[in-house]
Structures are given as structure tokens and as C-alpha cells.
Design a protein around this motif. Structure first.
Motif, PDB file in Angstrom:
ATOM      1  N   VAL A 394       0.839  -1.202   0.000  1.00  0.00           N
ATOM      2  CA  VAL A 394       0.000   0.000   0.000  1.00  0.00           C
ATOM      3  C   VAL A 394       0.873   1.251   0.000  1.00  0.00           C
ATOM      4  O   VAL A 394       0.579   2.228  -0.701  1.00  0.00           O
ATOM      5  CB  VAL A 394      -0.946  -0.014   1.214  1.00  0.00           C
ATOM      6  N   GLY A 395       1.963   1.224   0.770  1.00  0.00           N
ATOM      7  CA  GLY A 395       2.856   2.373   0.808  1.00  0.00           C
ATOM      8  C   GLY A 395       3.501   2.662  -0.531  1.00  0.00           C
ATOM      9  O   GLY A 395       3.692   3.825  -0.900  1.00  0.00           O
ATOM     10  N   SER A 396       3.840   1.612  -1.295  1.00  0.00           N
ATOM     11  CA  SER A 396       4.421   1.823  -2.618  1.00  0.00           C
ATOM     12  C   SER A 396       3.411   2.459  -3.561  1.00  0.00           C
ATOM     13  O   SER A 396       3.768   3.308  -4.391  1.00  0.00           O
ATOM     14  CB  SER A 396       4.910   0.490  -3.193  1.00  0.00           C
ATOM     15  N   THR A 450      15.553  14.399   1.217  1.00  0.00           N
ATOM     16  CA  THR A 450      14.960  14.472  -0.111  1.00  0.00           C
ATOM     17  C   THR A 450      13.752  13.537  -0.190  1.00  0.00           C
ATOM     18  O   THR A 450      13.601  12.638   0.637  1.00  0.00           O
ATOM     19  CB  THR A 450      15.972  14.082  -1.198  1.00  0.00           C
ATOM     20  N   PRO A 451      12.887  13.728  -1.183  1.00  0.00           N
ATOM     21  CA  PRO A 451      11.725  12.831  -1.317  1.00  0.00           C
ATOM     22  C   PRO A 451      12.087  11.367  -1.509  1.00  0.00           C
ATOM     23  O   PRO A 451      11.227  10.499  -1.334  1.00  0.00           O
ATOM     24  CB  PRO A 451      11.006  13.387  -2.558  1.00  0.00           C
ATOM     25  N   ALA A 452      13.338  11.072  -1.863  1.00  0.00           N
ATOM     26  CA  ALA A 452      13.757   9.675  -1.996  1.00  0.00           C
ATOM     27  C   ALA A 452      13.657   8.924  -0.678  1.00  0.00           C
ATOM     28  O   ALA A 452      13.671   7.690  -0.660  1.00  0.00           O
ATOM     29  CB  ALA A 452      15.193   9.604  -2.523  1.00  0.00           C
ATOM     30  N   ALA A 453      13.522   9.642   0.427  1.00  0.00           N
ATOM     31  CA  ALA A 453      13.337   8.988   1.729  1.00  0.00           C
ATOM     32  C   ALA A 453      12.093   8.121   1.741  1.00  0.00           C
ATOM     33  O   ALA A 453      11.986   7.189   2.552  1.00  0.00           O
ATOM     34  CB  ALA A 453      13.244  10.049   2.831  1.00  0.00           C
ATOM     35  N   CYS A 477      18.424  -0.609   3.107  1.00  0.00           N
ATOM     36  CA  CYS A 477      18.301  -0.014   4.435  1.00  0.00           C
ATOM     37  C   CYS A 477      18.257   1.507   4.297  1.00  0.00           C
ATOM     38  O   CYS A 477      19.071   2.098   3.576  1.00  0.00           O
ATOM     39  CB  CYS A 477      19.471  -0.434   5.312  1.00  0.00           C
ATOM     40  N   TYR A 478      17.323   2.128   4.989  1.00  0.00           N
ATOM     41  CA  TYR A 478      17.160   3.582   4.937  1.00  0.00           C
ATOM     42  C   TYR A 478      17.288   4.162   6.339  1.00  0.00           C
ATOM     43  O   TYR A 478      16.906   3.514   7.329  1.00  0.00           O
ATOM     44  CB  TYR A 478      15.797   3.935   4.343  1.00  0.00           C
ATOM     45  N   PRO A 479      17.815   5.379   6.448  1.00  0.00           N
ATOM     46  CA  PRO A 479      18.042   5.952   7.776  1.00  0.00           C
ATOM     47  C   PRO A 479      16.769   6.311   8.523  1.00  0.00           C
ATOM     48  O   PRO A 479      16.780   6.437   9.739  1.00  0.00           O
ATOM     49  CB  PRO A 479      18.891   7.199   7.481  1.00  0.00           C
ATOM     50  N   ASN A 484       8.066   7.570   8.515  1.00  0.00           N
ATOM     51  CA  ASN A 484       8.749   8.865   8.531  1.00  0.00           C
ATOM     52  C   ASN A 484       9.329   9.194   7.161  1.00  0.00           C
ATOM     53  O   ASN A 484       9.323  10.349   6.727  1.00  0.00           O
ATOM     54  CB  ASN A 484       9.856   8.865   9.582  1.00  0.00           C
ATOM     55  N   GLY A 485       9.848   8.171   6.473  1.00  0.00           N
ATOM     56  CA  GLY A 485      10.346   8.412   5.118  1.00  0.00           C
ATOM     57  C   GLY A 485       9.252   8.848   4.173  1.00  0.00           C
ATOM     58  O   GLY A 485       9.429   9.784   3.372  1.00  0.00           O
TER      59      GLY A 485
END
Length: 509
Positions: A394-396, A450-453, A477-479, A484-485
Motif C-alpha cells: 500500500v505504501g508503494s 529528499t523525497p527519496a526517503a 536499508c534507509y536511515p 517517517n520516510g
């Protein structure tokens, strides 16, 4: 004599202007989209490409031949290898010790999550249930249980000052305590640990995570990992409760490390004064080095994004290019309503297309991954309707929809298709590409601001704070956390829509 003329009253619709007007706008914008065959073709191609790339990307990934895995009480893959000096405890009891020192045996600095403490473990089998109170050099005293749970205690470093630890068992409940003097105790917490039998193993634990060094330069990544070894000293060790043994036995939990031939041997020494000196290696914590099979199922979204960017941009810039926007604004003087209608239509269409595309692509990708060795128990077989799969799917779809709206808003501001598409690519796609090549601090900064988050919404692995790990973008892996991203992208979209609203009211059509 002049005949007076009567000015006819202007026509006023009997319908409520707010409701009927916006409803007609939505139908009009909906009709505009579906009557342009090229846009329908782009939408169909976006869905097909997303599905195909998801499956192809997963089909090219294989696994197998690694070391034996250990499964924890919750079904997760864990590390369970440490030096254990133990005795059996039957029924209730309390173990107390003072940790007087912790140092690295190779002269290097201690790993922040090195552990020296006490533990109650259901058995000597790797992966069995436990609760422990440990002192660490970088994170103070912690109470940890069943690998994935962690509670912070006093911020004391055992390498600098002694620390008293206590663990009390009462039935299925275990309570941890810490003290600096052995008299005044701080209660860390009480936890229920399922799976503890009447007789358990209690004693001293010592371990340290592997020493990892990751170096990133432009275009290359090098990673070195070495098995660390530490020495911990303990005294005032007491056990209250019924035990079938009168002495302590030392055991290395877990299989021996095949790469540690040159490391110091694991030992336990007891002095005449009751000081215990343990030397050991290994860790008791969640395993986080395995691939993220959830994130690996969404490689097609990155490509499908390009088509959604084009749709969002062309949906508005085409009218500016052909001058049809003047007709739209003449029919509907409220320009903000026009912008709201276009935003609603493009968001709904791209989400409705992206949701089945990502769901089908993810399902096919997971099937391909399982056939290539990514099978339980090391890799969970998740249903599409349970998290984290459901959240990622759903998030994608939301990600695709938000990027299309971002493209539409920038199209209103720039009134140029090429410029708007380029701007979205620079904001969303370029940071993702650059993060694979930039040094890690710069790469993680890009994926925060950036929006890439928003690609973090596709993460399926849980990264626990009590495990030190290197977050590599190329490993999925994302920070930032998943939500939040996605919120970072939503903030950019909101800012772009506000700018578009200001622009559309200030400029001529």
C-alpha cells in the motif's frame, strides 16, 4: 422618449455551488484524462512494467550455502553465541554479581554493544528463551530478553567503574536490577519470558559483536569484518535458590567460529578470592545481516515511477501548451478548485493503478525468491495481507500517487513538461542513485532530506536499536523509519501544492 430597458438577472443554478461545482469539475477532469488515449497507454505500460521488473529483479537473486542459522523464540533469525559460566536453577531464585572490568583482548577499542552480565536461559540450546542484565561500554546497563527486547538502565561503563547487577526469577517473571554500591538498587523492569521450564541455566555471560569497518568512497564500497574478543572480570557472584550443582560450569554457546583460529581461546578463570575472569566472543542479539526479501520485491516501482511522473506532468502542462487552460478557467473562475480537482483525479488514478500493480508484482517476486532459496525459516513466508508486506504494498502505491501529484504541482509552477519532469527526477530519483555511490554520511543525509526517503516504506526488516549495524542503501536499508520516510515525500508534495496554488492565482492563464 426613451424606453427604459430591463437588465435580465444573471442565471443562478439551483444546485449548491460548492458541491455541484466541484463535482462537475471532478467529472470534467476525469473525462479529460480518459479521453486521451496516449495517457491511458502510459498508465497501462506503467502497471505492466512495474509487475515485470519486480519479477525479473527477484528472479536474478539467489541464496544458499551459508552457515547454519539460529531461530529465536519469536521465529526470527538470531545470533546466540557467547561465553557462559552457569549452573542449573530449579524454581525461583536470584543471581547477583559485580562487573568490575571489561576490555578488548586485541588492544582495539571495545565494541559499544559488548556485553558482560548475568543471564537466566531456558537451556544451553542456541536460540532458547532468556532474560539478561548486562553492562555495556557504549550504552550503559541494559535489561534484554528473547533477543529482540531491550530496556535501558543506568549509563555506567564497566570499563571505568564497577557495576552491580541482579536478576530475580519468580515463576515466569524475571526482574532486573542495577546498583553502583550493592546497597541501593534501581529496578530495570519486570518481564514475562515464555518457554522457561522449572529448571533453567543461570550464570555469567560475556560476548561482543563482530568488529565491522565499512568504507565508502565515490563509486566503491569496502567492508571488513573481524571477530572480536573481550575479557570481563566479575566478583561477588552469588546464587540464591535450589541448584543440583555446587560449582559453576563454563560453556561456549553456539557453534565455533571457523574464522577465529587466531583469536584468543574462550576461557574462564576463578581466583582464590572469588574473582571470575571470562574471555570470550560472540553475541546474543537479533541477526540483521540477511537480505530484506520484502524490499527485494519492489524493484519495479523505481521504473514505474518514471511513467507516473510523466502522467502527472502532462495532465496539466498539455492544457497550458495548447491554451486550453484559459477555457477551463473561464468555465470555472475558482482556480484553486480546478487545481484541487486535477490533484484529486491524478492521485486517485495513479493510486488505483499502482495498488494492483505493486500487489501483483510483489506476489510474483516473492514466488521467484522462494524458488531461488529464500525460504523459511531464515526468510519468512509472509502473506500479502499481513505486515510488513501489506504496509509495503500500500505504501508503494501511495508513493507512486504522491510523486504523480508532485509532478502535477511542479507542472503548474513551471508550465513546461520537460522542466517539471526533470525537477521531479532530480528530487526523487537522482538522490536514490547517488546514495549508492556517495560516502555513507552524505548518502544517508540525502535519504533523510529528499523525497527519496519515501522508498523506506518498502523496508521489510526490523532494525533493532540494540544492534550496531551499518545501514547501506544498496542493501535496502534507509536511515528513516518507513512512515517517517513517506512523510518526507508528503511534506514536499504539500509544499509544491501550496506553491502551485499561489502561482495559479498570481499568474495569467
Amino acid at each position: 422618449m426613451t424606453t427604459p430597458t430591463t437588465t435580465p438577472a444573471p442565471y443562478r443554478s439551483a444546485l449548491h455551488p460548492a458541491r455541484a461545482g466541484f463535482g462537475r469539475l471532478l467529472r470534467a477532469e476525469w473525462t479529460k484524462f480518459w479521453t486521451v488515449r496516449a495517457w491511458l497507454l502510459v498508465l497501462a505500460v506503467a502497471a505492466v512494467v512495474t509487475v515485470v521488473i519486480c519479477q525479473l529483479g527477484a528472479s536474478g537473486s539467489t541464496t544458499g550455502g551459508g552457515p547454519p542459522i539460529v531461530i529465536g523464540p519469536g521465529g526470527e533469525v538470531v545470533n546466540d553465541a557467547f561465553r557462559f559460566t552457569h549452573r542449573p536453577l530449579t524454581g525461583d531464585g536470584t543471581i547477583t554479581v559485580r562487573v568490575t572490568g571489561l576490555k578488548s583482548t586485541d588492544g582495539e577499542s571495545l565494541e559499544p554493544w559488548a556485553k558482560a552480565g548475568i543471564i537466566v536461559k531456558s537451556s544451553l540450546k542456541p536460540g532458547s528463551a532468556y532474560a539478561a542484565v548486562v553492562a555495556t561500554p557504549g550504552h550503559g546497563v541494559r535489561m534484554q530478553w528473547n533477543f529482540t527486547h531491550d530496556t535501558a538502565g543506568p549509563s555506567s561503563d564497566p570499563a571505568e567503574a564497577p557495576q552491580w547487577l541482579r536478576l530475580k526469577r519468580l515463576g515466569g517473571k524475571l526482574t532486573g536490577y542495577a546498583s553502583v554500591d550493592g546497597q541501593n538498587w534501581t529496578r530495570l523492569g519486570e518481564v514475562g519470558v515464555a518457554g522457561l521450564g522449572r529448571t533453567v541455566q543461570v550464570g555469567l555471560l560475556l560476548g561482543t559483536p563482530d568488529h565491522q569497518v565499512v568504507q565508502r568512497s565515490f563509486g566503491s564500497t569496502s567492508e571488513r569484518s573481524g571477530r572480536s574478543s573481550v575479557t570481563g572480570t566479575f566478583d561477588h557472584l552469588t546464587l540464591q535458590g535450589a541448584s543440583t550443582d555446587t560449582g559453576w560450569t563454563s560453556t561456549d554457546i553456539g557453534a565455533p567460529d571457523p574464522n577465529a583460529q587466531n583469536a584468543p581461546p574462550n576461557t574462564t578463570q576463578v581466583s582464590a578470592t572469588g574473582t571470575y575472569t571470562l574471555t570470550g566472543k560472540g553475541d546474543i542479539a537479533p541477526e540483521e545481516n540477511s537480505p530484506d526479501t520484502v524490499q527485494m520485491g519492489f524493484q519495479g516501482v523505481f521504473v514505474g515511477l518514471l511513467f507516473m511522473v510523466a502522467l502527472g506532468t502532462l495532465f496539466v502542462t498539455t492544457e497550458y501548451k495548447r491554451g486550453l487552460i484559459r477555457t477551463t478557467f473561464t468555465a470555472t473562475p475558482s482556480r484553486l478548485k480546478v487545481l484541487a480537482a486535477k490533484t484529486t483525479v491524478i492521485a486517485a488514478i495513479t493510486f488505483a493503478t499502482g495498488l494492483p500493480a505493486t500487489a501483483i508484482g510483489y506476489t510474483l517476486a516473492q514466488r521467484a525468491l522462494r524458488s531461488n532459496g529464500f525460504k523459511p525459516p531464515e526468510f519468512p513466508d509472509l502473506s500479502l495481507l499481513e505486515n510488513p508486506s501489506l504496509r509495503a504494498v500500500v505504501g508503494s502505491a501511495v508513493l507512486l500517487s504522491l510523486v504523480a501529484v508532485l509532478a502535477l504541482a511542479l507542472g503548474v509552477v513551471l508550465r513546461n513538461s520537460a522542466g517539471a519532469i526533470a525537477a521531479v527526477v532530480v528530487l526523487v530519483i537522482l538522490p536514490q542513485i547517488l546514495s549508492f555511490a556517495f560516502p555513507l554520511p552524505a548518502a544517508q543525509w540525502l535519504l533523510r532530506v529528499t523525497p527519496a526517503a519515501a522508498f523506506a516504506i518498502q523496508q521489510g526488516k526490523t532494525y533493532y536499536p540494540q544492534v550496531q549495524h551499518t545501514c547501506l542503501p544498496e542493501s535496502g536499508c534507509y536511515p528513516l523509519s518507513p512512515y517517517n520516510g513517506l512523510a518526507v515525500l508528503a511534506a514536499y508534495v504539500l509544499a509544491a501544492l501550496l506553491l502551485a496554488a499561489w502561482t495559479v492565482r498570481r499568474r495569467d492563464a
